[in-house]
Structure formats: structure tokens, C-alpha cells
Design an enzyme around this catalytic site. Structure first.
Site, mmCIF file in Angstrom:
data_model
loop_
_atom_site.group_PDB
_atom_site.id
_atom_site.type_symbol
_atom_site.label_atom_id
_atom_site.label_comp_id
_atom_site.label_asym_id
_atom_site.label_seq_id
_atom_site.Cartn_x
_atom_site.Cartn_y
_atom_site.Cartn_z
ATOM 1 N N ILE A 1 0.845 -1.207 0.000
ATOM 2 C CA ILE A 1 0.000 0.000 0.000
ATOM 3 C C ILE A 1 0.874 1.249 0.000
ATOM 4 C CG2 ILE A 1 -1.802 1.276 1.225
ATOM 5 C CD1 ILE A 1 -2.669 -1.452 2.453
ATOM 6 N N SER B 1 2.477 -7.111 8.474
ATOM 7 C CA SER B 1 1.087 -7.005 8.031
ATOM 8 C C SER B 1 0.370 -8.334 7.779
ATOM 9 C CB SER B 1 1.049 -6.166 6.745
ATOM 10 O OG SER B 1 1.672 -6.876 5.691
ATOM 11 N N THR C 1 -6.169 -0.846 10.253
ATOM 12 C CA THR C 1 -6.937 -1.907 9.591
ATOM 13 C C THR C 1 -8.306 -2.110 10.251
ATOM 14 O OG1 THR C 1 -6.980 -4.319 9.318
ATOM 15 C CG2 THR C 1 -5.626 -3.503 11.080
ATOM 16 N N ASP C 2 -9.239 -2.657 9.492
ATOM 17 C CA ASP C 2 -10.553 -2.997 10.067
ATOM 18 C C ASP C 2 -10.461 -4.201 11.007
ATOM 19 O OD1 ASP C 2 -10.102 -5.009 8.177
ATOM 20 O OD2 ASP C 2 -12.078 -4.852 7.238
ATOM 21 N N GLU C 3 -9.312 -4.923 10.958
ATOM 22 C CA GLU C 3 -9.216 -6.146 11.764
ATOM 23 C C GLU C 3 -9.209 -5.857 13.265
ATOM 24 O OE1 GLU C 3 -6.580 -9.138 10.141
ATOM 25 O OE2 GLU C 3 -6.781 -8.275 8.138
ATOM 26 N N TYR D 1 -1.684 -10.123 14.973
ATOM 27 C CA TYR D 1 -1.576 -8.960 14.073
ATOM 28 C C TYR D 1 -2.572 -7.877 14.475
ATOM 29 C CZ TYR D 1 -2.609 -6.063 9.971
ATOM 30 O OH TYR D 1 -2.861 -4.992 9.135
ATOM 31 N N ALA E 1 -4.221 -7.480 17.205
ATOM 32 C CA ALA E 1 -3.981 -6.958 18.564
ATOM 33 C C ALA E 1 -2.854 -5.922 18.535
ATOM 34 C CB ALA E 1 -3.626 -8.098 19.512
ATOM 35 N N LYS F 1 -1.993 -4.042 15.948
ATOM 36 C CA LYS F 1 -2.483 -2.828 15.275
ATOM 37 C C LYS F 1 -3.431 -2.059 16.217
ATOM 38 C CE LYS F 1 -1.903 -1.496 11.579
ATOM 39 N NZ LYS F 1 -0.856 -0.618 10.979
ATOM 40 N N LEU G 1 -3.973 -13.696 0.217
ATOM 41 C CA LEU G 1 -4.850 -14.586 -0.554
ATOM 42 C C LEU G 1 -4.766 -14.375 -2.075
ATOM 43 C CD1 LEU G 1 -7.227 -16.720 -0.481
ATOM 44 C CD2 LEU G 1 -8.739 -14.756 -0.695
ATOM 45 N N PRO H 1 -4.422 -23.428 -1.641
ATOM 46 C CA PRO H 1 -4.790 -23.770 -0.260
ATOM 47 C C PRO H 1 -5.891 -22.877 0.299
ATOM 48 C CG PRO H 1 -2.738 -22.506 -0.276
ATOM 49 C CD PRO H 1 -3.180 -22.625 -1.705
ATOM 50 N N ARG I 1 -7.094 -21.563 9.553
ATOM 51 C CA ARG I 1 -6.224 -20.670 10.339
ATOM 52 C C ARG I 1 -6.760 -20.634 11.779
ATOM 53 N NH1 ARG I 1 -6.209 -14.610 8.123
ATOM 54 N NH2 ARG I 1 -4.449 -15.278 6.863
ATOM 55 N N GLY J 1 -8.163 -19.269 15.088
ATOM 56 C CA GLY J 1 -8.808 -17.982 15.416
ATOM 57 C C GLY J 1 -9.251 -17.209 14.193
HETATM 58 P P1 NAD Z 1 3.396 -4.623 3.550
HETATM 59 O O1 NAD Z 1 3.758 -5.762 4.452
HETATM 60 O O2 NAD Z 1 3.267 -4.849 2.084
HETATM 61 O O3 NAD Z 1 4.476 -3.445 3.729
HETATM 62 C C1 NAD Z 1 4.965 -3.067 4.985
HETATM 63 C C2 NAD Z 1 6.215 -2.227 4.748
HETATM 64 O O4 NAD Z 1 6.718 -1.831 6.048
HETATM 65 C C3 NAD Z 1 7.348 -2.979 4.045
HETATM 66 O O5 NAD Z 1 7.902 -2.179 3.030
HETATM 67 C C4 NAD Z 1 8.368 -3.243 5.161
HETATM 68 O O6 NAD Z 1 9.707 -3.258 4.689
HETATM 69 C C5 NAD Z 1 8.127 -2.036 6.064
HETATM 70 N N1 NAD Z 1 8.535 -2.298 7.435
HETATM 71 C C6 NAD Z 1 8.248 -3.389 8.192
HETATM 72 N N2 NAD Z 1 8.839 -3.273 9.397
HETATM 73 C C7 NAD Z 1 9.491 -2.083 9.409
HETATM 74 C C8 NAD Z 1 10.263 -1.399 10.367
HETATM 75 N N3 NAD Z 1 10.509 -1.933 11.569
HETATM 76 N N4 NAD Z 1 10.769 -0.178 10.056
HETATM 77 C C9 NAD Z 1 10.540 0.368 8.840
HETATM 78 N N5 NAD Z 1 9.836 -0.247 7.872
HETATM 79 C C10 NAD Z 1 9.312 -1.457 8.159
HETATM 80 O O7 NAD Z 1 2.072 -4.015 4.179
HETATM 81 P P2 NAD Z 1 0.817 -3.345 3.462
HETATM 82 O O8 NAD Z 1 -0.148 -4.393 3.113
HETATM 83 O O9 NAD Z 1 1.280 -2.401 2.420
HETATM 84 O O10 NAD Z 1 0.211 -2.532 4.690
HETATM 85 C C11 NAD Z 1 0.640 -1.199 4.968
HETATM 86 C C12 NAD Z 1 -0.125 -0.679 6.165
HETATM 87 O O11 NAD Z 1 -1.522 -0.699 5.897
HETATM 88 C C13 NAD Z 1 0.082 -1.529 7.426
HETATM 89 O O12 NAD Z 1 0.146 -0.648 8.522
HETATM 90 C C14 NAD Z 1 -1.174 -2.389 7.489
HETATM 91 O O13 NAD Z 1 -1.488 -2.727 8.816
HETATM 92 C C15 NAD Z 1 -2.201 -1.450 6.895
HETATM 93 N N6 NAD Z 1 -3.341 -2.096 6.214
HETATM 94 C C16 NAD Z 1 -3.134 -3.085 5.292
HETATM 95 C C17 NAD Z 1 -4.226 -3.646 4.633
HETATM 96 C C18 NAD Z 1 -4.061 -4.677 3.549
HETATM 97 O O14 NAD Z 1 -5.050 -5.183 3.035
HETATM 98 N N7 NAD Z 1 -2.847 -5.002 3.120
HETATM 99 C C19 NAD Z 1 -5.529 -3.213 4.940
HETATM 100 C C20 NAD Z 1 -5.695 -2.205 5.910
HETATM 101 C C21 NAD Z 1 -4.586 -1.654 6.539
HETATM 102 P P1 TYD Z 2 -5.204 -12.635 3.813
HETATM 103 O O1 TYD Z 2 -4.970 -12.202 2.415
HETATM 104 O O2 TYD Z 2 -4.086 -13.250 4.587
HETATM 105 O O3 TYD Z 2 -5.798 -11.353 4.591
HETATM 106 P P2 TYD Z 2 -6.469 -11.251 6.073
HETATM 107 O O4 TYD Z 2 -6.225 -12.477 6.820
HETATM 108 O O5 TYD Z 2 -5.704 -10.096 6.652
HETATM 109 O O6 TYD Z 2 -7.913 -10.947 5.824
HETATM 110 O O7 TYD Z 2 -6.407 -13.656 3.836
HETATM 111 C C1 TYD Z 2 -7.665 -13.323 3.297
HETATM 112 C C2 TYD Z 2 -8.598 -14.490 3.544
HETATM 113 O O8 TYD Z 2 -8.149 -15.626 2.793
HETATM 114 C C3 TYD Z 2 -8.604 -14.947 5.008
HETATM 115 O O9 TYD Z 2 -9.927 -15.335 5.337
HETATM 116 C C4 TYD Z 2 -7.689 -16.148 5.022
HETATM 117 C C5 TYD Z 2 -7.868 -16.752 3.627
HETATM 118 N N1 TYD Z 2 -6.674 -17.438 3.063
HETATM 119 C C6 TYD Z 2 -6.799 -18.735 2.544
HETATM 120 O O10 TYD Z 2 -7.886 -19.334 2.549
HETATM 121 N N2 TYD Z 2 -5.686 -19.336 2.023
HETATM 122 C C7 TYD Z 2 -4.471 -18.721 1.993
HETATM 123 O O11 TYD Z 2 -3.466 -19.338 1.522
HETATM 124 C C8 TYD Z 2 -4.366 -17.381 2.513
HETATM 125 C C9 TYD Z 2 -3.053 -16.666 2.502
HETATM 126 C C10 TYD Z 2 -5.497 -16.788 3.030
#
Ligand code: NAD
Ligand code: TYD
Length: 354
Positions: free
Chosen positions: A17, A90, A135-137, A160, A162, A164, A200, A215, A291, A293
Site C-alpha cells: 500500500i 502485516s 486496519t478494520d481487523e 496482528y 492486537a 495494530k 490470498l 490452499p 487458520r 482464530g
Molecule cells: P506490507 O507488508 O506490504 O508493507 C509493509 C512495509 O513496512 C514494508 O515495506 C516493510 O519493509 C516495512 N517495514 C516493516 N517493518 C518495518 C520497520 N521496523 N521499520 C521500517 N519499515 C518497516 O504491508 P501493506 O499491506 O502495504 O500494509 C501497509 C499498512 O496498511 C500496514 O500498517 C497495514 O497494517 C495497513 N493495512 C493493510 C491492509 C491490507 O489489506 N494489506 C488493509 C488495511 C490496513
Molecule cells: P489474507 O490475504 O491473509 O488477509 P487477512 O487475513 O488479513 O484478511 O487472507 C484473506 C482471507 O483468505 C482470510 O480469510 C484467510 C484466507 N486465506 C486462505 O484461505 N488461504 C491462503 O493461503 C491465505 C493466505 C489466506
């Protein structure tokens, strides 16, 4: 060299993101200086920003948010007007394997960043802005009905979420205690380009392409609300510029899908794109141990963001998914780079026992 009107620190900008947020800000605001701070963990990849790295407003700094000295030295070198904080661990499955890594980065790292900012901003705090991306989680798991609103009580259930939730509380504590101008958003699941293939959608795309088992955890009936990552970046832009201090905004796609239905949709799209017979990729589906929980359902009510700041998602899911598949098929080199080395070990540990 242009005169920059603002210097913004974006943490986690080389991740999924964060790289979309950096790209949007660099392109839309050439008069901003953007400092991308990232530790480049397994999830951070400078290839994600190749197309903007030569822009005059872009700076990359390799640093760790848990390291106070590194942050102090950055704050001494740049005068940051604002921070958009995305750096985090994340992935829920990794948090189950190694919860303390999530406490370290997400809780301690966020508290450290807040604290360094507080010290460096003490004389002109009211001119600053700290935007925390969450995050909404943190709201926990819904049953069949209902939505998360901004006033839904926090009820995180994975290490995760908890971690956030804890970071969100620290952000609000700095607002109330130190009058730090903070704003926060809680977004649903994102999808799109540059998504690390442990999540996923990109994992399934990669496995379908390679004819590997798909999977699906449990019965595949868990529901997520999916949002196109560029729409999330647009929401962050709007909230950063127009959101009210001390407020949080839910961001979501109004787009709920069961996991198994997404996997089938991806199989159908990829059968067509790869010239396979209809149904061929779906034969790769494997139901595996659930998974622990596993949250049943997430669904965001993003009415506040829509009504107050006029944001809404731009893309239909089917269209976004097809664009995402096209990106992965067209960027095999990126996929090869991120799935070499440690990814194979992670994959082995995560899926071998299922
Ligand atoms: P991501 O895992 O793709 O990227 C995380 C980035 O943070 C990476 O570039 C990593 O190198 C960097 N990072 C990790 N630890 C670090 C540290 N100690 N110091 C500096 N940099 C560090 O994550 P993402 O999916 O892009 O998520 C970004 C943010 O958005 C996160 O805070 C996540 O909780 C939040 N978010 C993600 C989603 C989603 O669907 N992916 C949804 C809602 C919120
Ligand atoms: P994920 O992309 O890990 O996001 P989050 O757990 O943060 O929502 O998973 C999305 C959904 O897909 C979640 O319900 C777990 C499920 N999932 C699978 O069924 N198989 C997989 O290999 C992965 C990574 C996730």
C-alpha cells in the site's frame, strides 16, 4: 530544484500500500518532498517504486521505526511537516508464527515514531500532522449481519490485529495527552499490483499460474471486504488533507466476498488468460486446515468518509481483479524476485503441515 511546500515522511513506502501512496503523492503533488522510510524487510521492495525514484521530490531512507537513533537523525536532517505511517508487519499467518515480531514493529515501532515526532515537534506541534494507517481487523469478527463503524468497540483476535489495535490506542493517547494532531483510518482488505504473494489474492494468482495447489483455509466461507489499493491510496490522500484531527475514518469497498468465490473467480479469469479449458485451474483447489482464530467476516461501513469527505471506491471488483491478474502475468520478473529465497522457506513452514 523546485521549492517544496511540505516535507512528508511516509513510512513503509516500499511495501504494497505504501508504494501506491508514495506514487500517488509524488505524481499529484510535485511541490511536496516525500521521504520514504523503510527497513526493507521481506515485504519491502524498491522495485515497487522504480517508476518514481528519479523524481526530484522523492527520497528514500533505509531505517527501522523501532530504532530511536535512526529516527532522531532523520528528524534532525529533514524538517518533517507531517507523517503518514504505514510501516508494519502485516500478515496474520506470520503473526501466528511469530507474535513478538508484530509487537516489536507495530506497537514499539509506532510508539517510538510518535515519541520521536513529539520531541522534535514540541515547539510547533499544532502545525504538524501524524496520520496513522490502520486496519478494520482491530474491530474483530462479524457474524452474518452488520458492519464495522467508527464507534464499533475494538475486539482484536489475532496477534496482528492486537498489535495494530495497540498502535491505534497509542496514536489516540498522543492526541489526548500531548495534543499531537493525529488522524487515523481503518481500511478493509486491499488488492491490486505489487501485493506480496503471501496474501490470498496474489498467492492464488501465482499458484494458479504455476499449477500448484490452491490452499483454501477451512471451508472457504470466511468473508472479506475487498478494496482496490489505488482507491485506498486516494482515501489516504483525502483524509490526510481534509480529515479532522483526533478523528478516525473507516475505508472499505462495499464489496464482500467469500474466499472460495474469489478463488473460483480467479480460476475462471486465469483459465481464459492462460488458454486453459474452463474448470482446469479450479481442479487445483485444496481445502486445508483452518487458520487458528480465523475471523469469520469483515465488513466496513465507510459512510462517514463518503458523507464528510466525498470519497467512494472507483472500481468494480471483477474489473479490478482482471487488472490485477494482468499485472501479475505481465510482471513475472517482479514475482520471481519476491518469491525467491526466504519466500520458499516461509511457504514450506506455512503450508507443509496443513
Ligand atoms: P506490507 O507488508 O506490504 O508493507 C509493509 C512495509 O513496512 C514494508 O515495506 C516493510 O519493509 C516495512 N517495514 C516493516 N517493518 C518495518 C520497520 N521496523 N521499520 C521500517 N519499515 C518497516 O504491508 P501493506 O499491506 O502495504 O500494509 C501497509 C499498512 O496498511 C500496514 O500498517 C497495514 O497494517 C495497513 N493495512 C493493510 C491492509 C491490507 O489489506 N494489506 C488493509 C488495511 C490496513
Ligand atoms: P489474507 O490475504 O491473509 O488477509 P487477512 O487475513 O488479513 O484478511 O487472507 C484473506 C482471507 O483468505 C482470510 O480469510 C484467510 C484466507 N486465506 C486462505 O484461505 N488461504 C491462503 O493461503 C491465505 C493466505 C489466506
Amino acid at each position: 530544484m523546485p521549492d517544496f511546500t511540505k516535507t512528508i515522511l511516509i513510512t513503509g513506502g516500499a511495501g504494497f500500500i505504501g508504494s501506491h501512496v508514495v506514487r500517488l503523492f509524488i505524481r499529484k503533488y510535485p511541490h511536496y518532498r516525500i521521504v520514504n522510510l523503510d527497513a526493507l524487510t521481506y515485504a519491502g521492495n524498491l522495485e515497487n517504486l522504480k517508476d518514481v525514484e528519479q523524481e526530484p521530490g522523492y527520497h528514500f531512507e533505509k531505517a527501522d521505526i523501532t530504532n530511536e537513533e535512526e529516527l532522531n537523525s532523520l528528524f534532525a536532517r529533514y524538517t518533517f511537516d507531517a507523517i503518514i505511517h504505514l510501516a508494519a508487519e502485516s500478515h496474520v499467518d506470520r503473526s501466528i508464527m511469530d507474535p513478538l515480531a508484530f509487537v516489536k514493529t507495530n506497537v514499539l515501532g509506532t510508539a517510538n515514531l510518535l515519541n520521536v515526532a513529539r520531541k522534535h515537534w514540541k515547539n510547533d506541534m499544532n502545525k504538524k500532522r501524524f496520520y496513522h494507517v490502520s486496519t478494520d481487523e482491530v474491530y474483530g469478527s462479524l457474524g452474518e449481519e452488520g458492519f464495522f463503524t467508527e464507534s464499533t468497540p475494538y475486539d482484536p483476535r489475532s496477534p496482528y490485529s492486537a498489535s495494530k489495535a495497540s498502535s491505534d490506542h497509542f496514536v489516540m493517547a498522543y492526541y489526548h495527552t500531548y495534543h499531537m494532531p493525529v488522524v487515523m483510518s481503518n481500511c478493509s482488505n486491499n488488492y491490486g499490483s505489487h501485493h506480496f504473494p503471501e496474501k490470498l489474492i496474489p498467492l492464488m494468482i501465482n499458484n494458479i499460474k504455476n499449477g500448484r495447489p490452491l490452499p483454501v483455509y477451512g471451508k472457504g466461507e470466511n468473508v472479506r471486504d475487498w478494496l482496490w489499493v489505488e482507491d485506498h491510496a486516494r482515501a489516504i490522500d483525502v483524509i490526510f488533507h481534509e480529515g479532522k484531527n483526533g478523528e478516525k475514518y473507516n475505508v472499505g469497498g462495499f464489496n464482500e466476498w467469500k474466499n472460495i468465490d474469489i478463488v473460483h473467480l480467479l480460476c475462471d479469469i486465469m483459465d481464459k488468460k492462460l488458454g486453459r479449458e474452463k474448470g482446469e485451474s479450479a481442479r487445483l483447489i485444496h481445502y486445508v486446515t483452518d487458520r487458528p482464530g480465523h475471523d469469520l467476516r469483515y465488513a466496513i461501513d465507510a459512510t462517514k468518509l463518503n458523507k464528510e469527505l466525498g470519497w467512494k471506491p472507483s472500481l468494480q471488483f471483477e474489473e479490478g481483479l482482471e487488472k490485477t491478474v494482468d499485472w501479475y502475468l505481465g510482471n513475472q520478473e517482479w514475482v520471481n524476485h519476491v518469491t525467491s529465497g526466504d519466500y520458499q522457506h516461509y511457504y514450506q513452514d506455512q503450508y507443509a503441515i496443513r
